[in-house]
Design a protein around this motif. Structure first.
Motif, PDB file in Angstrom:
ATOM      1  N   GLY A 155      -9.372  19.670   6.686  1.00  0.00           N
ATOM      2  CA  GLY A 155      -9.103  19.586   5.251  1.00  0.00           C
ATOM      3  C   GLY A 155      -8.030  18.590   4.862  1.00  0.00           C
ATOM      4  O   GLY A 155      -7.725  18.437   3.691  1.00  0.00           O
ATOM      5  N   MET A 156      -7.456  17.883   5.847  1.00  0.00           N
ATOM      6  CA  MET A 156      -6.408  16.921   5.482  1.00  0.00           C
ATOM      7  C   MET A 156      -7.006  15.819   4.613  1.00  0.00           C
ATOM      8  O   MET A 156      -8.171  15.457   4.743  1.00  0.00           O
ATOM      9  CB  MET A 156      -5.736  16.342   6.721  1.00  0.00           C
ATOM     10  CG  MET A 156      -6.545  15.391   7.540  1.00  0.00           C
ATOM     11  SD  MET A 156      -5.516  14.724   8.885  1.00  0.00           S
ATOM     12  CE  MET A 156      -6.707  13.649   9.663  1.00  0.00           C
ATOM     13  N   CYS A 157      -6.197  15.306   3.704  1.00  0.00           N
ATOM     14  CA  CYS A 157      -6.634  14.234   2.823  1.00  0.00           C
ATOM     15  C   CYS A 157      -5.406  13.550   2.238  1.00  0.00           C
ATOM     16  O   CYS A 157      -4.286  14.044   2.364  1.00  0.00           O
ATOM     17  CB  CYS A 157      -7.556  14.755   1.729  1.00  0.00           C
ATOM     18  SG  CYS A 157      -6.876  16.081   0.743  1.00  0.00           S
ATOM     19  N   ALA A 158      -5.637  12.413   1.620  1.00  0.00           N
ATOM     20  CA  ALA A 158      -4.531  11.641   1.059  1.00  0.00           C
ATOM     21  C   ALA A 158      -5.027  10.733  -0.056  1.00  0.00           C
ATOM     22  O   ALA A 158      -6.190  10.338  -0.072  1.00  0.00           O
ATOM     23  CB  ALA A 158      -3.867  10.794   2.147  1.00  0.00           C
ATOM     24  N   THR A 159      -4.138  10.402  -0.956  1.00  0.00           N
ATOM     25  CA  THR A 159      -4.393   9.351  -1.935  1.00  0.00           C
ATOM     26  C   THR A 159      -4.171   8.019  -1.224  1.00  0.00           C
ATOM     27  O   THR A 159      -3.523   7.972  -0.173  1.00  0.00           O
ATOM     28  CB  THR A 159      -3.426   9.447  -3.129  1.00  0.00           C
ATOM     29  OG1 THR A 159      -2.091   9.148  -2.676  1.00  0.00           O
ATOM     30  CG2 THR A 159      -3.450  10.833  -3.757  1.00  0.00           C
ATOM     31  N   TYR A 160      -4.683   6.937  -1.791  1.00  0.00           N
ATOM     32  CA  TYR A 160      -4.485   5.630  -1.164  1.00  0.00           C
ATOM     33  C   TYR A 160      -4.599   4.553  -2.233  1.00  0.00           C
ATOM     34  O   TYR A 160      -5.599   4.488  -2.945  1.00  0.00           O
ATOM     35  CB  TYR A 160      -5.541   5.416  -0.078  1.00  0.00           C
ATOM     36  CG  TYR A 160      -5.279   4.288   0.894  1.00  0.00           C
ATOM     37  CD1 TYR A 160      -4.016   3.759   1.105  1.00  0.00           C
ATOM     38  CD2 TYR A 160      -6.328   3.745   1.620  1.00  0.00           C
ATOM     39  CE1 TYR A 160      -3.795   2.745   2.006  1.00  0.00           C
ATOM     40  CE2 TYR A 160      -6.133   2.729   2.538  1.00  0.00           C
ATOM     41  CZ  TYR A 160      -4.856   2.231   2.726  1.00  0.00           C
ATOM     42  OH  TYR A 160      -4.647   1.220   3.630  1.00  0.00           O
ATOM     43  N   ALA A 207       0.838  -1.195   0.000  1.00  0.00           N
ATOM     44  CA  ALA A 207       0.000   0.000   0.000  1.00  0.00           C
ATOM     45  C   ALA A 207       0.875   1.249   0.000  1.00  0.00           C
ATOM     46  O   ALA A 207       1.973   1.251   0.559  1.00  0.00           O
ATOM     47  CB  ALA A 207      -0.923   0.007   1.213  1.00  0.00           C
ATOM     48  N   VAL A 208       0.361   2.277  -0.626  1.00  0.00           N
ATOM     49  CA  VAL A 208       1.022   3.580  -0.626  1.00  0.00           C
ATOM     50  C   VAL A 208      -0.055   4.647  -0.433  1.00  0.00           C
ATOM     51  O   VAL A 208      -1.167   4.522  -0.938  1.00  0.00           O
ATOM     52  CB  VAL A 208       1.832   3.816  -1.918  1.00  0.00           C
ATOM     53  CG1 VAL A 208       0.947   3.853  -3.141  1.00  0.00           C
ATOM     54  CG2 VAL A 208       2.651   5.081  -1.824  1.00  0.00           C
ATOM     55  N   SER A 209       0.293   5.670   0.326  1.00  0.00           N
ATOM     56  CA  SER A 209      -0.608   6.787   0.545  1.00  0.00           C
ATOM     57  C   SER A 209       0.222   8.063   0.542  1.00  0.00           C
ATOM     58  O   SER A 209       1.352   8.080   1.029  1.00  0.00           O
ATOM     59  CB  SER A 209      -1.338   6.621   1.888  1.00  0.00           C
ATOM     60  OG  SER A 209      -2.278   7.659   2.076  1.00  0.00           O
ATOM     61  N   ASP A 210      -0.355   9.115   0.012  1.00  0.00           N
ATOM     62  CA  ASP A 210       0.362  10.387  -0.092  1.00  0.00           C
ATOM     63  C   ASP A 210      -0.588  11.522   0.255  1.00  0.00           C
ATOM     64  O   ASP A 210      -1.675  11.614  -0.306  1.00  0.00           O
ATOM     65  CB  ASP A 210       0.900  10.562  -1.517  1.00  0.00           C
ATOM     66  CG  ASP A 210       1.675  11.861  -1.712  1.00  0.00           C
ATOM     67  OD1 ASP A 210       2.125  12.455  -0.716  1.00  0.00           O
ATOM     68  OD2 ASP A 210       1.834  12.278  -2.867  1.00  0.00           O
ATOM     69  N   GLY A 211      -0.191  12.358   1.182  1.00  0.00           N
ATOM     70  CA  GLY A 211      -0.975  13.540   1.519  1.00  0.00           C
ATOM     71  C   GLY A 211      -1.244  14.331   0.250  1.00  0.00           C
ATOM     72  O   GLY A 211      -0.367  14.539  -0.575  1.00  0.00           O
ATOM     73  N   ALA A 212      -2.478  14.748   0.060  1.00  0.00           N
ATOM     74  CA  ALA A 212      -2.894  15.348  -1.213  1.00  0.00           C
ATOM     75  C   ALA A 212      -2.560  16.835  -1.290  1.00  0.00           C
ATOM     76  O   ALA A 212      -2.927  17.611  -0.407  1.00  0.00           O
ATOM     77  CB  ALA A 212      -4.390  15.145  -1.420  1.00  0.00           C
ATOM     78  N   GLY A 213      -1.869  17.184  -2.346  1.00  0.00           N
ATOM     79  CA  GLY A 213      -1.661  18.576  -2.724  1.00  0.00           C
ATOM     80  C   GLY A 213      -0.998  19.464  -1.704  1.00  0.00           C
ATOM     81  O   GLY A 213      -1.162  20.675  -1.731  1.00  0.00           O
ATOM     82  N   GLY A 214      -0.253  18.869  -0.773  1.00  0.00           N
ATOM     83  CA  GLY A 214       0.406  19.683   0.220  1.00  0.00           C
ATOM     84  C   GLY A 214      -0.531  20.271   1.256  1.00  0.00           C
ATOM     85  O   GLY A 214      -0.165  21.176   1.995  1.00  0.00           O
ATOM     86  N   GLU A 215      -1.772  19.776   1.330  1.00  0.00           N
ATOM     87  CA  GLU A 215      -2.718  20.258   2.335  1.00  0.00           C
ATOM     88  C   GLU A 215      -2.156  19.978   3.729  1.00  0.00           C
ATOM     89  O   GLU A 215      -1.335  19.094   3.919  1.00  0.00           O
ATOM     90  CB  GLU A 215      -4.071  19.556   2.175  1.00  0.00           C
ATOM     91  CG  GLU A 215      -4.781  19.834   0.878  1.00  0.00           C
ATOM     92  CD  GLU A 215      -5.254  21.276   0.750  1.00  0.00           C
ATOM     93  OE1 GLU A 215      -5.530  21.919   1.782  1.00  0.00           O
ATOM     94  OE2 GLU A 215      -5.331  21.750  -0.388  1.00  0.00           O
ATOM     95  N   HIS A 244      -8.025   1.781  -5.235  1.00  0.00           N
ATOM     96  CA  HIS A 244      -7.288   3.025  -5.035  1.00  0.00           C
ATOM     97  C   HIS A 244      -8.221   4.218  -5.144  1.00  0.00           C
ATOM     98  O   HIS A 244      -9.331   4.129  -5.665  1.00  0.00           O
ATOM     99  CB  HIS A 244      -6.133   3.135  -6.025  1.00  0.00           C
ATOM    100  CG  HIS A 244      -6.504   3.755  -7.339  1.00  0.00           C
ATOM    101  ND1 HIS A 244      -5.976   4.949  -7.734  1.00  0.00           N
ATOM    102  CD2 HIS A 244      -7.350   3.389  -8.308  1.00  0.00           C
ATOM    103  CE1 HIS A 244      -6.483   5.274  -8.923  1.00  0.00           C
ATOM    104  NE2 HIS A 244      -7.318   4.344  -9.285  1.00  0.00           N
ATOM    105  N   VAL A 245      -7.729   5.316  -4.608  1.00  0.00           N
ATOM    106  CA  VAL A 245      -8.413   6.595  -4.744  1.00  0.00           C
ATOM    107  C   VAL A 245      -7.323   7.660  -4.883  1.00  0.00           C
ATOM    108  O   VAL A 245      -6.308   7.615  -4.205  1.00  0.00           O
ATOM    109  CB  VAL A 245      -9.357   6.875  -3.546  1.00  0.00           C
ATOM    110  CG1 VAL A 245      -8.608   6.984  -2.241  1.00  0.00           C
ATOM    111  CG2 VAL A 245     -10.205   8.103  -3.797  1.00  0.00           C
ATOM    112  N   GLY A 246      -7.532   8.556  -5.813  1.00  0.00           N
ATOM    113  CA  GLY A 246      -6.551   9.622  -6.031  1.00  0.00           C
ATOM    114  C   GLY A 246      -5.672   9.352  -7.230  1.00  0.00           C
ATOM    115  O   GLY A 246      -6.067   8.666  -8.170  1.00  0.00           O
ATOM    116  N   ASP A 247      -4.453   9.865  -7.165  1.00  0.00           N
ATOM    117  CA  ASP A 247      -3.558   9.734  -8.311  1.00  0.00           C
ATOM    118  C   ASP A 247      -2.242   9.030  -7.971  1.00  0.00           C
ATOM    119  O   ASP A 247      -1.252   9.189  -8.666  1.00  0.00           O
ATOM    120  CB  ASP A 247      -3.295  11.098  -8.952  1.00  0.00           C
ATOM    121  CG  ASP A 247      -2.661  12.095  -8.002  1.00  0.00           C
ATOM    122  OD1 ASP A 247      -2.439  11.762  -6.820  1.00  0.00           O
ATOM    123  OD2 ASP A 247      -2.378  13.226  -8.441  1.00  0.00           O
TER     124      ASP A 247
END
Length: 149
Positions: free
Chosen positions: A91-96, A32-40, A110-113
């Protein structure tokens, strides 16, 4: 199966919001990989919550694909809950992205990019579509790959 992670915060952001994990549970290789979205704000916390949710994986389920989707949904709920409870995390969010591989079968959600690729027989194939405006326009043929970049 070999798993390699490499991450870099990039040249713009002061922190690295990337998180990744690889585990073997009941014969499934979970990645699994997750990344905080857009620097939020608090993206590193959102991505950590997402990765932590992988511990709820249950290999005995009848539908692994649906189960992976449920893990992503529970991750989303946890991020929303913490975001609502703590002002500094609003407002925090992340891809997953999650993959579960056992033998010759592979399941993913998955969700996001943060993309999932399949590498087989010297071929690298992207198996997910980006959940972004350019990704939606590209998948419907409104724009080209070059325009999406």
């Amino acid at each position: 199966m070999q798993v390699v992670f490499r991450s870099h915060q990039g040249l713009v952001r002061p922190t690295n919001q990337d998180r990744a994990v690889a585990r073997i549970i009941a014969g499934y290789h979970l990645v699994a990989v997750s990344d905080g979205a857009g620097g939020e704000k608090a993206g590193e916390r959102a991505s950590s919550l997402s990765i932590d949710m992988l511990s709820t994986f249950r290999p005995e389920t009848d539908d692994i694909d649906a189960h992976l989707g449920e893990i992503i949904e529970r991750s989303h709920e946890a991020v929303l809950h913490e975001s609502a409870e703590e002002e500094d995390k609003r407002g925090m969010c992340a891809t997953y992205s999650i993959a579960a591989v056992r033998g010759s079968e592979a399941h993913w959600a998955h969700v996001g990019d943060s993309r999932i690729y399949l590498f087989r027989s010297e071929l690298l194939m992207r198996v997910t579509e980006d959940h972004t405006l350019p990704g939606a326009l590209l998948s419907t043929g409104v724009i080209t790959n070059e325009q999406a970049r």
